[in-house]
Design a protein around this motif. Structure first.
Motif, mmCIF file in Angstrom:
data_model
loop_
_atom_site.group_PDB
_atom_site.id
_atom_site.type_symbol
_atom_site.label_atom_id
_atom_site.label_comp_id
_atom_site.label_asym_id
_atom_site.label_seq_id
_atom_site.Cartn_x
_atom_site.Cartn_y
_atom_site.Cartn_z
ATOM 1 N N MET A 198 -16.299 49.087 33.819
ATOM 2 C CA MET A 198 -14.988 48.968 34.473
ATOM 3 C C MET A 198 -14.154 47.895 33.784
ATOM 4 O O MET A 198 -12.968 48.070 33.559
ATOM 5 N N ARG A 199 -14.805 46.778 33.461
ATOM 6 C CA ARG A 199 -14.067 45.718 32.767
ATOM 7 C C ARG A 199 -13.604 46.218 31.407
ATOM 8 O O ARG A 199 -12.473 45.979 31.000
ATOM 9 N N ALA A 200 -14.482 46.963 30.718
ATOM 10 C CA ALA A 200 -14.144 47.450 29.378
ATOM 11 C C ALA A 200 -13.012 48.461 29.417
ATOM 12 O O ALA A 200 -12.344 48.668 28.413
ATOM 13 N N SER A 201 -12.799 49.119 30.583
ATOM 14 C CA SER A 201 -11.698 50.080 30.606
ATOM 15 C C SER A 201 -10.432 49.441 31.162
ATOM 16 O O SER A 201 -9.479 50.135 31.492
ATOM 17 N N GLY A 202 -10.410 48.119 31.259
ATOM 18 C CA GLY A 202 -9.177 47.417 31.603
ATOM 19 C C GLY A 202 -8.992 47.163 33.083
ATOM 20 O O GLY A 202 -7.903 46.802 33.520
ATOM 21 N N GLY A 203 -10.036 47.354 33.883
ATOM 22 C CA GLY A 203 -9.910 47.107 35.319
ATOM 23 C C GLY A 203 -9.918 45.616 35.616
ATOM 24 O O GLY A 203 -10.556 44.846 34.914
ATOM 25 N N ASN A 204 -9.198 45.198 36.665
ATOM 26 C CA ASN A 204 -9.241 43.785 37.042
ATOM 27 C C ASN A 204 -10.392 43.544 38.007
ATOM 28 O O ASN A 204 -11.161 44.459 38.324
ATOM 29 N N VAL A 205 -10.513 42.313 38.498
ATOM 30 C CA VAL A 205 -11.675 41.947 39.311
ATOM 31 C C VAL A 205 -11.801 42.850 40.546
ATOM 32 O O VAL A 205 -12.891 43.341 40.869
ATOM 33 N N PHE A 206 -10.683 43.071 41.235
ATOM 34 C CA PHE A 206 -10.738 43.847 42.477
ATOM 35 C C PHE A 206 -11.117 45.301 42.209
ATOM 36 O O PHE A 206 -11.879 45.913 42.952
ATOM 37 N N GLN A 207 -10.564 45.845 41.129
ATOM 38 C CA GLN A 207 -10.897 47.228 40.772
ATOM 39 C C GLN A 207 -12.365 47.343 40.385
ATOM 40 O O GLN A 207 -13.047 48.284 40.789
ATOM 41 N N THR A 208 -12.848 46.356 39.631
ATOM 42 C CA THR A 208 -14.253 46.376 39.229
ATOM 43 C C THR A 208 -15.152 46.354 40.457
ATOM 44 O O THR A 208 -16.107 47.114 40.563
ATOM 45 N N ILE A 209 -14.829 45.471 41.414
ATOM 46 C CA ILE A 209 -15.645 45.375 42.625
ATOM 47 C C ILE A 209 -15.580 46.665 43.424
ATOM 48 O O ILE A 209 -16.599 47.209 43.850
ATOM 49 N N SER A 210 -14.372 47.211 43.593
ATOM 50 C CA SER A 210 -14.272 48.374 44.478
ATOM 51 C C SER A 210 -14.835 49.639 43.823
ATOM 52 O O SER A 210 -15.298 50.534 44.510
ATOM 53 N N TYR A 211 -14.847 49.707 42.485
ATOM 54 C CA TYR A 211 -15.352 50.914 41.833
ATOM 55 C C TYR A 211 -16.829 50.857 41.477
ATOM 56 O O TYR A 211 -17.539 51.845 41.605
ATOM 57 N N ALA A 212 -17.271 49.691 41.015
ATOM 58 C CA ALA A 212 -18.646 49.643 40.502
ATOM 59 C C ALA A 212 -19.607 48.962 41.466
ATOM 60 O O ALA A 212 -20.794 49.237 41.453
ATOM 61 N N LEU A 213 -19.086 48.069 42.315
ATOM 62 C CA LEU A 213 -19.996 47.301 43.166
ATOM 63 C C LEU A 213 -20.133 47.935 44.549
ATOM 64 O O LEU A 213 -21.247 48.184 45.024
ATOM 65 N N ILE A 214 -19.008 48.206 45.198
ATOM 66 C CA ILE A 214 -19.059 48.700 46.581
ATOM 67 C C ILE A 214 -19.882 49.981 46.720
ATOM 68 O O ILE A 214 -20.716 50.067 47.616
ATOM 69 N N PRO A 215 -19.699 50.987 45.840
ATOM 70 C CA PRO A 215 -20.540 52.187 46.011
ATOM 71 C C PRO A 215 -22.030 51.861 45.963
ATOM 72 O O PRO A 215 -22.831 52.506 46.621
ATOM 73 N N GLN A 216 -22.405 50.847 45.200
ATOM 74 C CA GLN A 216 -23.822 50.519 45.066
ATOM 75 C C GLN A 216 -24.389 49.810 46.289
ATOM 76 O O GLN A 216 -25.562 49.944 46.598
ATOM 77 N N VAL A 217 -23.565 48.999 46.985
ATOM 78 C CA VAL A 217 -24.113 48.226 48.104
ATOM 79 C C VAL A 217 -23.766 48.814 49.471
ATOM 80 O O VAL A 217 -24.289 48.370 50.479
ATOM 81 N N LEU A 218 -22.898 49.821 49.504
ATOM 82 C CA LEU A 218 -22.413 50.333 50.796
ATOM 83 C C LEU A 218 -23.530 50.771 51.747
ATOM 84 O O LEU A 218 -23.530 50.365 52.915
ATOM 85 N N LYS A 253 -3.902 39.288 31.761
ATOM 86 C CA LYS A 253 -3.205 40.549 31.662
ATOM 87 C C LYS A 253 -3.249 41.141 30.248
ATOM 88 O O LYS A 253 -3.480 42.334 30.078
ATOM 89 N N ASP A 254 -3.041 40.291 29.251
ATOM 90 C CA ASP A 254 -3.085 40.754 27.858
ATOM 91 C C ASP A 254 -4.443 41.369 27.542
ATOM 92 O O ASP A 254 -4.547 42.400 26.878
ATOM 93 N N LEU A 255 -5.477 40.699 28.053
ATOM 94 C CA LEU A 255 -6.838 41.139 27.784
ATOM 95 C C LEU A 255 -7.072 42.519 28.396
ATOM 96 O O LEU A 255 -7.657 43.406 27.767
ATOM 97 N N ARG A 256 -6.594 42.709 29.629
ATOM 98 C CA ARG A 256 -6.791 44.012 30.279
ATOM 99 C C ARG A 256 -6.015 45.099 29.537
ATOM 100 O O ARG A 256 -6.459 46.236 29.432
#
Lengths: 270, 258
Positions: A179-199, B72-75
């Motif tokens: 998720m981080r590698a595809s440009g997601g921010n912290v909240f997106q990373t948590i909601s996409y990769a973390l929450i499904p795993q711990v729900l 932001k730049d990094l993302r």
């Protein structure tokens, strides 16, 4: 051939290192000593207690029977109050847990000081017994449901946040990297990769804490924090033992039913 | 265009990841980076989207030094560089479609993505990407119900949905069997040709590198020890890159079946 075998058995290493063996032996004797001391201590405190208790037990039990079924209608209200207390407290705690659990998970909160502060805060929460919390809040807000709910929230927050943060720490980190590698921010990373795993574990733990809260809210009533415990305490103080017995039976049934339902739901989830 | 200028990377524990790396990768190229494990291939590829940060030198992506990027730049940089992993890195409990939509995260606002309120075009794009890797019939399956090869194709679809300019593939076939390995490499090659996406792949199999690469970059101990078109490469070259004679395990073998 036989020679080979002989040298082989000569060099067999022991399964555990010598150091481990010594450590385990010492620990074993320390624990044994602790058992022995505590046995001696408690026995001296209870000297002569058992025979008296057995005799009293019959007298006490005699007073409790037969239970008085007439109180059922009067007791249903407070019983529902107790359940509602547990529901509200569990819900609020389940919501507050989310940020706290994330901050107390080493793999999410990489900023060390914040992680240690949250961990310490949660540890302090858990060291306060729920009964003490209830006494404090009853002192602050007076007798009623509200102090009971507050006490339950803080009590269950301590357990939930700790257990869930540990679940979060055991999660597969690879998807988070993606998720981080595809440009997601912290909240997106948590909601996409973390929450499904711990729900599933999250829901299961919340239900478990709900069960604990039902039982705890009965006890909290004893110190004036509302619900069925309050009524039970009154009846005991007025020596209305048959009424008290009926209340105890109702609590017993309700707790068993709720535990059964929540166990079934949790089984279905995991 | 990606340019490494004297890039070096020393990990906090003292391990040298990269040493004096100078490399230019032009748009549209299909570059395979070869080397033994621990040679720095992963570090090199992960420097490009800053999953790791080089400690010296300059690294330009589209003529901008990305080493100073933060937030932001990094993302934005990561949105431009899609990544494929050895272990697919899918969210196992989520559906295939949801995994593929995750490729849009960098393009989508936080609230929109948290509430799954994707634009119609994004969902259409995700579906289209799944069709391109021939796995569109599995969109509602959970990711862990798929085989390894299928999961890697889903991760290719995720990268396609991201619409990047560069694809970085870190040992994409190391966990797969020979036929599926060829299948995955064929998809990567096809996408490289059709969409003109610059593709950088880490591999350690000699035969696969020779079959799919336009250009081969060899690494040993964090340094680039070979760089040239695939036509100049022989087994002798690999012996030089690896610093030892070629063994059977350096070949993947097999070919794609159906």
């Amino acid at each position: 051939m036989t020679n080979d075998k002989k040298t082989l058995t000569d060099q067999v290493p022991s399964i555990y290192p010598v150091k481990t063996k010594i450590q385990v032996t010492i620990i074993f004797f320390v624990v044994l000593a602790m058992y022995l001391t505590s046995m001696i201590w408690t026995q001296s405190q209870m000297a002569g207690g058992f025979t008296g208790a057995l005799g009293n037990m019959f007298n006490v039990m005699k007073n409790f029977f037969p239970p008085n079924p007439e109180v059922i209608s009067a007791v249903i209200g407070p019983m529902l109050e107790t359940i509602q207390m547990a529901i509200i407290a569990t819900t609020v705690a389940a919501i507050l847990t989310v940020p706290l659990a994330l901050l107390a998970a080493r793999n999410v909160t990489t900023f060390k000081p914040l992680y240690y502060i949250t961990r310490t805060f949660l540890n302090i929460l858990r060291t306060i017994p729920d009964l003490v919390l209830a006494v404090i809040f009853v002192g602050l807000f007076g007798i009623g449901l509200f102090p009971g709910i507050l006490a339950l929230i803080i009590f269950s927050l301590g357990i939930l946040a700790k257990l869930i943060s540990e679940t979060i720490e055991s999660v597969d980190m690879d998807p988070m990297e993606a998720m981080r590698a595809s440009g997601g921010n912290v909240f997106q990373t948590i909601s996409y990769a973390l929450i499904p795993q711990v729900l599933p574990q999250y829901v299961s733990l919340v239900l478990y804490v709900f069960e604990i809260n039902i039982r705890a809210s009965v006890v909290l009533g004893l110190v004036g924090a509302g619900g069925i415990g309050l009524i039970l305490n009154q009846q005991l103080q007025f020596y209305n033992y048959p009424n008290a017995m009926m209340i105890i039976i109702i609590i017993f049934v309700v707790v068993i039913v709720i535990e059964y339902i929540s166990t079934k739901i949790r089984e279905a989830l995991i | 265009m990606i340019q490494f200028k004297d890039v070096g990377l020393v990990y906090p524990n003292g391990t040298v990841g990269l040493k004096n790396v100078n490399l230019t990768i032009n748009d549209g190229e299909f570059v395979v980076i070869v080397g033994l494990s621990g040679a720095g291939k992963s570090t090199l590829i992960r420097s490009i989207n800053r999953l790791v940060t080089p400690t010296s030198g300059e690294l330009y992506v589209d003529n901008e030094d990305i080493l100073k990027y933060r937030g932001k730049d990094l993302r934005k940089l990561r949105t431009k560089t899609g990544m494929i992993f050895q272990n697919y890195n899918l969210v196992k409990r989520s559906s295939v479609l949801k995994n593929v939509l995750a490729g849009r995260l960098g393009h989508t606002g936080t609230l929109r993505s948290i509430f799954n309120a994707y634009k119609k075009e994004d969902v259409a794009l995700a579906y289209e990407s799944l069709k391109r890797v021939n796995i569109a019939d599995k969109i509602y399956n959970r990711a862990d119900e798929l085989s390894g090869g299928q999961q890697q194709r889903v991760s290719i679809a995720r990268v396609l949905t991201q619409q990047p300019k560069y694809i970085l593939a870190d040992e994409p076939v190391a966990s797969l069997d020979p036929p599926t390995s060829h299948q995955v490499m064929k998809y990567l090659k096809k996408i490289n040709k059709e969409d003109n996406l610059t593709t950088i792949v880490n591999l350690h199999f000699i035969d696969m590198a020779m079959e799919y690469a336009d250009r081969i970059v060899g690494m040993r101990a964090g340094e680039i020890v070979f760089d040239g078109p695939v036509s100049e490469v022989t087994e002798k070259t690999f012996e030089e890159i690896y610093g030892r004679s070629i063994r059977e395990e350096d070949f993947r073998g097999g070919s794609e079946e159906s």
